[in-house]
Every structure is written in C-alpha cells, then in structure tokens.
Design an enzyme around this catalytic site. Structure first.
Site, PDB file in Angstrom:
ATOM      1  N   LYS A   1       0.861  -1.188   0.000  1.00 14.94           N
ATOM      2  CA  LYS A   1       0.000   0.000   0.000  1.00 14.94           C
ATOM      3  C   LYS A   1       0.891   1.230   0.000  1.00 14.94           C
ATOM      4  O   LYS A   1       1.792   1.348   0.842  1.00 14.94           O
ATOM      5  CB  LYS A   1      -0.877  -0.005   1.255  1.00 14.94           C
ATOM      6  CG  LYS A   1      -1.964  -1.082   1.215  1.00 14.94           C
ATOM      7  CD  LYS A   1      -3.305  -0.431   1.001  1.00 14.94           C
ATOM      8  CE  LYS A   1      -4.446  -1.421   1.108  1.00 14.94           C
ATOM      9  NZ  LYS A   1      -5.677  -0.829   0.562  1.00 14.94           N
TER      10      LYS A   1
ATOM     11  N   ASP B   1      -0.743  -0.375  -4.484  1.00 19.28           N
ATOM     12  CA  ASP B   1      -2.105   0.168  -4.358  1.00 19.28           C
ATOM     13  C   ASP B   1      -2.015   1.596  -3.833  1.00 19.28           C
ATOM     14  O   ASP B   1      -1.594   1.815  -2.698  1.00 19.28           O
ATOM     15  CB  ASP B   1      -2.937  -0.705  -3.408  1.00 19.28           C
ATOM     16  CG  ASP B   1      -4.405  -0.281  -3.355  1.00 19.28           C
ATOM     17  OD1 ASP B   1      -4.756   0.737  -4.000  1.00 19.28           O
ATOM     18  OD2 ASP B   1      -5.200  -0.965  -2.683  1.00 19.28           O
TER      19      ASP B   1
ATOM     20  N   GLU C   1      -2.865  -0.660  -8.512  1.00 18.38           N
ATOM     21  CA  GLU C   1      -4.291  -0.545  -8.209  1.00 18.38           C
ATOM     22  C   GLU C   1      -4.655   0.919  -7.957  1.00 18.38           C
ATOM     23  O   GLU C   1      -3.934   1.611  -7.212  1.00 18.38           O
ATOM     24  CB  GLU C   1      -4.507  -1.345  -6.918  1.00 18.38           C
ATOM     25  CG  GLU C   1      -5.804  -2.068  -6.805  1.00 18.38           C
ATOM     26  CD  GLU C   1      -5.767  -2.959  -5.555  1.00 18.38           C
ATOM     27  OE1 GLU C   1      -4.934  -3.888  -5.485  1.00 18.38           O
ATOM     28  OE2 GLU C   1      -6.581  -2.714  -4.659  1.00 18.38           O
TER      29      GLU C   1
ATOM     30  N   LYS D   1     -14.422  -7.346  -4.635  1.00 13.85           N
ATOM     31  CA  LYS D   1     -14.629  -7.390  -3.182  1.00 13.85           C
ATOM     32  C   LYS D   1     -16.067  -7.794  -2.921  1.00 13.85           C
ATOM     33  O   LYS D   1     -16.974  -6.964  -3.009  1.00 13.85           O
ATOM     34  CB  LYS D   1     -14.380  -6.003  -2.578  1.00 13.85           C
ATOM     35  CG  LYS D   1     -12.921  -5.604  -2.510  1.00 13.85           C
ATOM     36  CD  LYS D   1     -12.770  -4.323  -1.708  1.00 13.85           C
ATOM     37  CE  LYS D   1     -11.358  -4.123  -1.214  1.00 13.85           C
ATOM     38  NZ  LYS D   1     -10.399  -3.828  -2.279  1.00 13.85           N
TER      39      LYS D   1
ATOM     40  N   ASP E   1     -10.105  -0.981  -8.551  1.00 15.86           N
ATOM     41  CA  ASP E   1     -10.687  -1.479  -7.297  1.00 15.86           C
ATOM     42  C   ASP E   1     -11.783  -0.530  -6.824  1.00 15.86           C
ATOM     43  O   ASP E   1     -12.911  -0.575  -7.318  1.00 15.86           O
ATOM     44  CB  ASP E   1      -9.573  -1.656  -6.249  1.00 15.86           C
ATOM     45  CG  ASP E   1     -10.103  -2.118  -4.905  1.00 15.86           C
ATOM     46  OD1 ASP E   1     -11.210  -2.673  -4.864  1.00 15.86           O
ATOM     47  OD2 ASP E   1      -9.404  -1.929  -3.881  1.00 15.86           O
TER      48      ASP E   1
HETATM   49 MG    MG Z   1      -7.366  -1.309  -3.314  1.00 14.52          MG
END
Ligand code: MG
Length: 332
Positions: A130, A156, A185, A228, A207
């Site tokens: 991240k 991400d 992402e 998700k 995403d």
């Molecule tokens: Mg994400």
C-alpha cells in the site's frame, strides 16, 4: 420478513492501512439473519466511511427499516449463501479450488530487513504494497523490494495520486524495475484519459474506483479487476471482467474474518470457472489487525486459507457464543 441480529466488534490495526486509513480501531458488526422458514446465516457488515459508506449505526438503522444500503445488500447476499450451506450441513470451504494469496504490506515504514528476509523465504510469490502517503520514500522502497524479492509486485495507491505525481513516481523507477510490477491498483481518481496515460507505465487494476467507470464505454485502460464480495455485486463484476478479458483478484474489504471467509469461498468459485483469469487474491487481511478469536480459528498454510471448521462459512462455536441483539431494537 427476515429477522436481523447484530454483534458489534472492533478491529485493531497493527499499522496504518496504506493511504486509506490511520492505525485507529475500526468498527463493524456481525449480522445474523433468520428467515421465516428457520434458516439462519451469518455475514459481516463493515463500513468504510473513508470510501463513502454511512457509519455503522446508520447501516444498522437501515437494516432495522429493512432498507438495504449498498454494503447491506452484500451482507444479506452472503448471509443467505451461508444459511443455504448450513441448512444442507455443508462446510463451504471443503472441496473447493485452492486460492493463492499475496503477501500484504500495509506500511512500508514497518518493513524491517528481518521481515523482508522472512517474506523472501516464504512460499508467497506475490507481494502487495500500500502506497500513496510518502511518494518519494515509497518509490525508493519499491526499488529495494524489486531488488530483494523475486516476487511479482503489486502497488495500491488508493487513488491518492494526481497524474503528475504518479508519473514522477513511475519515472523514478527504471523500465526494468517497472516491468516487475504486476499491476498498480487505483493510481489516481478515475478519469479515462489519465488512466490511459498511466497504463503506459505498468498494467492497472481497478478497485475502489469501480463505481465511477462508465461500463458502456468500450475502452478499459485497466487489465485487472479487484473483486470485493463485501462491497460489490459479484456476478455483475465477474460478467464485466469476462466481457473485457480482465484478470480478476478477489480481496476482502479488510473486514472481520467472517467477511474474509465469505470472500475466500467466492474466490474459490471464480477459480473453478475461470482458472486462468483469477490471479493471486488478497484474503489474508486478518493479519493486518491484532488477531481475534475468529482469526485464530482460520487454518492458514503459507499463502492459502485451507479451512475453517463448522458448517457454511465455519466458526460455528464462536458465532453461537456471540451476544446477538435484535436489530429492531436499534436506537435512532
Ligand atoms: Mg485497493
């Protein structure tokens, strides 16, 4: 009418969750749904106010009025699946396709040399980092990761970059280094032109910006779709991926292990139908938090969640032990 009950919980993050959230406790609720015919199913309800969801109390109020929010709809969908498995006394994890997961690094600043060595020696082959909080240092760290780990790298940004910032970040890596990035992402807020330009540096994955995309437009500058189940209509997302030949990765919503268990089963189902389109998933997010009793019941082997005992999604004893409050008693 379906009767709903809830049991609130807190998750304590071990580090900041990338650019999305600081390391403060997060609140959600387990939901027990009871159908008029006696069927009982469980699911998670875990709002991300940072992503535009109403807070937990508002979500529970909506359920009390039998009104479904976007994530409430997914909660009900999952509870129903669980109820159907429980009715048939099936453990939904048994006999499913094996789904491999990436290693998740939420905060580069917490990655010690010892940890990196440990990851290198592990059976993981993909790592997700991240980023988006401290771009210059993160770019240096990514270059280091690429050197030290023979893994596919995922980044991400949680849409926290502007295009020029993103360009600068990617240009600070060599083309050889960029070629090691499996995908990036949500590099920046959704915008077709900017994403098209951004896709020149590394493949992109869509995403949280999913709802902003105009799916009538043929062009898609992303090659991966993150699914998700806690936040998205799964059938619709899979259909869109199928139509555009997008690779898919199923992830949790960084929610409770009950949510992770549901996502894990969805991932296994997609793997069965699309064995070549499902890439490593992101289901081991219970490790981003202080372990709770549910996390301790998950049987994990390397990058795989191998099973959770019980019927349906599992966790029978723990679910029985919860203190369930009828949702009709939610105070407004
Ligand atoms: Mg994400």
């Amino acid at each position: 009418m379906i009767k709903f009950f809830y049991s609130k919980y807190e998750l304590t993050p071990l580090t900041a969750i990338g650019a999305l959230a600081e390391a403060i406790n997060r609140h959600g609720a387990l939901i027990k749904a009871v159908w008029p015919n006696g069927m009982v199913g469980y699911a998670d309800l875990f709002p991300w106010v940072e992503l535009g969801d109403e807070n937990l109390d508002k979500q529970l109020e909506a359920l009390a009025e039998q009104r479904l929010t976007a994530i409430g709809e997914q909660t009900l969908w999952m509870a129903k699946r669980d109820a159907q498995w429980r009715e048939k006394k099936i453990n939904a994890h048994v006999g499913t396709a094996k789904v491999k997961n990436h290693y998740l690094l939420n905060d580069y600043a917490k990655a010690s040399e010892v940890l990196l060595r440990e990851i290198r020696g592990s059976p993981f082959t993909t790592i997700k980092l991240k980023v988006g909080r401290n771009l210059e240092e993160e770019a240096l760290f990514v270059a280091k990761l690429i050197k030290q780990l023979p893994f596919a790298i995922r980044l991400d940004f949680n849409a926290k970059c502007t295009y020029p910032e993103y360009e600068k970040f990617m240009m600070s890596l060599s083309s050889g280094e960029r070629a090691r990035i499996e995908y990036v992402e949500d590099p920046m807020p959704w915008n077709l032109e900017n994403w098209k330009k951004a896709s020149g540096f590394a493949p992109l994955a869509l995403d949280a910006e999913y709802d902003k995309v105009d799916w009538k437009v043929k062009e898609t500058p992303f090659r991966y779709l993150i699914i998700k189940p806690a936040r998205q209509d799964v059938d619709k997302a899979v259909m869109r991926a199928d139509q555009r030949a997008l690779k898919m990765s199923v992830t949790s919503a960084m929610d409770h292990p009950v949510g992770i268990a549901h996502a894990s089963i969805v991932a296994a189902e997609i793997k069965k139908t699309y064995p070549n389109m499902l890439v490593d998933c992101g289901l081991l997010t219970m490790r981003a938090y202080k372990a709770n009793d549910f996390a301790n019941k998950m049987i994990v082997q390397g990058p795989f969640i191998s099973s959770i005992n019980g019927y349906g999604i599992g966790f029978d004893e723990l679910l029985n032990e919860q203190k369930w409050t009828p949702i009709s008693s939610v105070q407004k």
